[in-house]
Design an enzyme around this catalytic site. Structure first.
Site, PDB file in Angstrom:
ATOM      1  N   TRP A 102       0.774  -1.319   0.094  1.00 54.66           N
ATOM      2  CA  TRP A 102      -0.126   0.156  -0.077  1.00 54.66           C
ATOM      3  C   TRP A 102       0.759   1.176   0.018  1.00 54.66           C
ATOM      4  O   TRP A 102       0.548   2.183  -0.524  1.00 54.66           O
ATOM      5  CB  TRP A 102      -1.002   0.214   1.162  1.00 54.66           C
ATOM      6  CG  TRP A 102      -1.774  -1.322   1.171  1.00 54.66           C
ATOM      7  CD1 TRP A 102      -1.775  -2.312   1.997  1.00 54.66           C
ATOM      8  CD2 TRP A 102      -2.873  -1.502   0.162  1.00 54.66           C
ATOM      9  NE1 TRP A 102      -2.922  -3.161   1.676  1.00 54.66           N
ATOM     10  CE2 TRP A 102      -3.399  -2.944   0.579  1.00 54.66           C
ATOM     11  CE3 TRP A 102      -3.410  -0.829  -1.081  1.00 54.66           C
ATOM     12  CZ2 TRP A 102      -4.314  -3.197  -0.503  1.00 54.66           C
ATOM     13  CZ3 TRP A 102      -4.138  -1.326  -1.901  1.00 54.66           C
ATOM     14  CH2 TRP A 102      -4.870  -2.881  -1.382  1.00 54.66           C
ATOM     15  N   ASP A 173      -1.297   6.507   6.710  1.00 52.37           N
ATOM     16  CA  ASP A 173      -2.358   5.803   6.097  1.00 52.37           C
ATOM     17  C   ASP A 173      -2.986   4.699   7.347  1.00 52.37           C
ATOM     18  O   ASP A 173      -1.786   3.876   7.493  1.00 52.37           O
ATOM     19  CB  ASP A 173      -2.047   4.968   4.739  1.00 52.37           C
ATOM     20  CG  ASP A 173      -2.923   3.820   4.407  1.00 52.37           C
ATOM     21  OD1 ASP A 173      -4.126   3.931   5.255  1.00 52.37           O
ATOM     22  OD2 ASP A 173      -2.853   3.229   3.287  1.00 52.37           O
ATOM     23  N   LYS A 197     -12.139  -1.566   7.818  1.00 50.19           N
ATOM     24  CA  LYS A 197     -11.278  -2.778   8.532  1.00 50.19           C
ATOM     25  C   LYS A 197     -11.340  -2.524  10.088  1.00 50.19           C
ATOM     26  O   LYS A 197     -11.571  -3.414  10.863  1.00 50.19           O
ATOM     27  CB  LYS A 197      -9.655  -2.718   8.339  1.00 50.19           C
ATOM     28  CG  LYS A 197      -9.552  -2.999   6.658  1.00 50.19           C
ATOM     29  CD  LYS A 197      -8.114  -2.789   6.451  1.00 50.19           C
ATOM     30  CE  LYS A 197      -7.889  -2.798   4.704  1.00 50.19           C
ATOM     31  NZ  LYS A 197      -7.919  -4.376   4.364  1.00 50.19           N
TER      32      LYS A 197
END
Length: 362
Positions: A102, A173, A197
């Protein structure tokens, strides 16, 4: 109900009490005679939900008033672009710390609109097994920001101590470990994360941005992509993801009632300790590729002696109603995603299954 033990990596488990609350008022929200799915985002009924979600988040995280809390769409993937679009420009650079897939994607997007540089990477042979040490970071004191990915879902690594970046703000992030524990927000200029999540359902992205960084944001990009637009209009410039924000508010209420983030951290540490305890008890059978000081409290990844045994492990898991244990397709193996709302009882059931499987096949 015969509910599954949900270890999905995202969208992930939600508190049962929250789901029951949603069910109970789905057809008649707050006496309006309408579902929350039908309520106008311009109404006072929704405005109360929207503002309560922001207030609860501010309270739980101890967010000062010089930060804006935004509810946006597009997931973290949009923020990979939106952050550099707002904060980079001619003669402006940013540092990116690459610790997984990511952060690689975030860096790739930043290169399209600015001049980011890699301040550190822990990639070896296409894999990431640890978080870099402070002395490995080659930071530019003139950078606009330092970008990190706080938890890496695919490779199972996590920042346990955030880097010291001096006067340069951290942009993080936090999609996969947001709210897992209390932390000091002051070093962060911007935090973003998809909710699916560790916060709520898919469909809403949280952005927390500090005033000084907001003031530096560009205004020569499309209006809807400007952080200033959403901060000015309290995330109501366009129709927000109403239903997702409503559930986020219920989740935040649930966390507060349980004891806040201190309680949440205690629960999460206990769950991770149980799974890693089993892995470490059978070192010749369960192999964890991650350095112990970088192990994720959210995503425990491991391999078995053969793919044949891994498939057998996953097949047996189905009979126990364990869901979502297959590792990411890029790395294989097993992945146990034990996010905030996976109950300890599910983790305990899985740990016992792991022990039984190891004894039977080691």
């Amino acid at each position: 109900m015969n509910r599954a033990h949900n270890f999905n990596p995202g969208p992930a488990a939600l508190p049962l009490e929250v789901l029951q609350k949603v069910q109970s008022e789905l057809l008649d929200f707050a006496g309006t005679g309408m579902s929350i799915l039908e309520v106008s985002h311009r109404s006072k009924d929704y405005e109360a939900v929207h503002n309560a979600a922001q207030s609860l988040m501010r309270e739980l995280l101890g967010i000062p008033e010089n930060y804006h809390i935004l509810f946006l769409g597009g997931g973290a993937s949009l923020q990979f672009s939106m952050v550099p679009m707002n904060l980079l420009g001619p003669g402006v650079s940013a540092d990116y710390v690459i610790t997984g897939a990511w952060s690689q994607k975030a860096f790739k997007e930043a290169k399209l609109v600015g001049n980011p540089r890699v301040a550190a990477t822990t990639e070896e042979d296409g894999k990431f097994t640890r978080i870099p040490k402070q002395e490995e970071l080659q930071l530019d004191p003139q950078a606009r920001y330092v970008h990190i990915t706080s938890n890496n879902t695919i490779f199972g690594t996590q920042w346990h101590t955030f880097p010291n970046t001096g006067n340069v703000p951290i942009v993080a992030d936090m999609s996969s470990d947001f709210l897992w524990r209390p932390f000091d927000i002051k070093p962060f200029g911007l935090i973003y994360g998809g909710a699916q999540k560790n916060l709520g359902p898919a469909g809403v992205t949280v952005v927390i941005i500090r005033d000084d960084l907001l003031a530096l944001c560009r205004e020569d990009i499309p209006i809807i992509l400007r952080f200033k637009t959403h901060a000015k209009d309290n995330s109501l410039y366009n129709t927000p993801p109403v239903f997702a924000i409503y559930i986020v508010k219920l989740v935040l209420e649930w966390i507060k009632e349980k004891g806040g983030l201190a309680w949440m951290e205690q629960e999460n540490r206990a769950k991770a300790a149980r799974i890693y305890g089993v892995i470490d008890s059978y070192p010749e059978f369960y192999r964890a590729p991650v350095a112990k000081d970088s192990r994720s409290f959210m995503n425990a990844v491991f391999r078995l002696p053969s793919e044949e045994l891994e498939n057998k492990f996953l097949e047996g898991a189905k009979a126990h109603r364990f869901v979502g244990l297959k590792g990411h397709r890029s790395v294989g193996g097993i992945r146990v995603s034990m996010y905030n709302y996976v109950p300890k009882s599910s983790v305990e059931e899985l740990a016992r299954y792991m022990e039984e499987f190891a004894r039977a096949h080691a």
